[in-house]
Design an enzyme around this catalytic site. Structure first.
Site, PDB file in Angstrom:
ATOM      1  CG  ASP A 182      -7.650 -36.601  74.484  1.00  0.00           C
ATOM      2  OD1 ASP A 182      -6.750 -35.756  74.657  1.00  0.00           O
ATOM      3  OD2 ASP A 182      -7.478 -37.818  74.701  1.00  0.00           O
ATOM      4  CB  SER A 183      -6.715 -31.028  75.899  1.00  0.00           C
ATOM      5  OG  SER A 183      -6.590 -30.519  74.581  1.00  0.00           O
ATOM      6  CG  ASP A 189      -5.521 -36.134  71.054  1.00  0.00           C
ATOM      7  OD1 ASP A 189      -4.475 -36.682  70.651  1.00  0.00           O
ATOM      8  OD2 ASP A 189      -5.521 -35.229  71.910  1.00  0.00           O
ATOM      9  CE  LYS A 223      -1.889 -35.713  70.580  1.00  0.00           C
ATOM     10  NZ  LYS A 223      -2.035 -36.489  71.848  1.00  0.00           N
ATOM     11  CD  GLU A 278       1.242 -33.824  77.988  1.00  0.00           C
ATOM     12  OE1 GLU A 278       0.568 -33.199  78.821  1.00  0.00           O
ATOM     13  OE2 GLU A 278       0.731 -34.479  77.055  1.00  0.00           O
TER      14      GLU A 278
END
Length: 278
Positions: free
Chosen positions: A44-45, A83, A112, A181
């Site tokens: 979703d980045s 995502d 994810k 992360e």
């Protein structure tokens, strides 16, 4: 043949580091696939790297399905993880519905989601439904409005202990891998040692079983953003600007296109087509 979650897990067993990259379209996915990337993340980045948003929060399930499908068409070998976007897994029913779309319509092989022990019922239910799930601990970008900004997580003893417990709980719930992360390197190493499933780090040091990076970061496509946890393996932004400027100049001076870039028709056919026209 496309990689499976078993292939990825066996890489940990063999001690073979796992390289993962984000991808958002078919062209890039095909390039990364040909380069041997075993696992692609349709993150979703894409919100702040492709769609022009300032965070991942505005990204919708429709966005994710569309971009996942594009990546699935472009990559023939890599395992594709998609995502689950913000608030699409707030309940069991929502999570199952979102995962169904990402896998059936998008062609993902896994999904994810972000979060610790609170996500255990969601992970367990998805796995029961046949959906491979990758967890995500540490800094979780969908919670940017709670964090305020990206910052390292798990530096205190209590926070580190909680993250270890979260990791073990996600593994017990059936997660096949775990992203860490912005986590201290020592903590990431401790988590990696305690899990049977692979850990994939981003800003979590060298001791994870694999690494994931946003491709625009490692290829130097953005001048305005260079996070500490990445390395630029290329500087493509100036090359692209130079190439596009050369194209604009060539069009402006009419040196492009030339005869070699053009096709022609029979002159008699052209005369017949133009006959009687002003």
């Amino acid at each position: 043949m496309r990689k499976t979650i078993t292939d990825i897990q066996q890489m940990k067993v063999r001690g073979e580091p796992i390289a993962m990259l984000t991808a958002y379209d078919a062209t890039i996915a095909a390039l990364f696939d040909a380069a041997g990337v075993p696992m692609l993340l349709v993150g979703d980045s894409l919100g702040d790297n492709v769609l022009g948003f300032s965070s991942t929060v505005p990204v919708t399930i429709e966005d994710m399905v569309r971009h996942t499908a594009a990546v699935a068409r472009g990559a023939q070998s890599a395992l594709i993880v998609a995502d689950m976007p913000f608030l699409t897994y707030a309940t069991l029913e929502m999570a199952v519905a979102a995962a169904r779309r990402l896998m059936q319509e998008g062609g993902a092989q896994a999904v994810k989601l972000e979060g610790g022990q609170a996500m255990v019922p969601i992970v367990r239910r998805l796995v029961e439904c046949g959906v491979p799930v990758m967890g995500h601990l540490g800094y979780t970008p969908q919670s940017v409005h709670l964090f305020g900004k990206a910052r390292v997580q798990g530096r205190s003893a209590a926070a580190a202990r909680r993250m270890i417990e979260d990791a073990l709980a996600l593994e017990a719930a059936g997660a096949f891998a775990l992203v860490l992360e912005l986590v201290p390197a020592q903590l990431a190493a401790a988590i990696t040692e305690r899990l049977r499933i692979p850990t994939i780090g981003i800003g979590a040091g060298p001791h994870c079983d694999g690494q994931v990076q946003v491709f625009t970061d490692i290829l130097g496509l953005r001048d305005d953003f260079k996070p500490r946890h990445t390395r630029r393996f290329a500087e493509l932004a100036p090359l692209i600007r130079s190439a596009v400027a050369a194209y604009v100049a060539a069009v402006g001076e009419r040196s492009f296109p030339t005869a070699e870039h053009s096709s022609r028709m029979d002159e008699a056919e052209l005369r017949e087509a133009l006959e009687g026209l002003s």
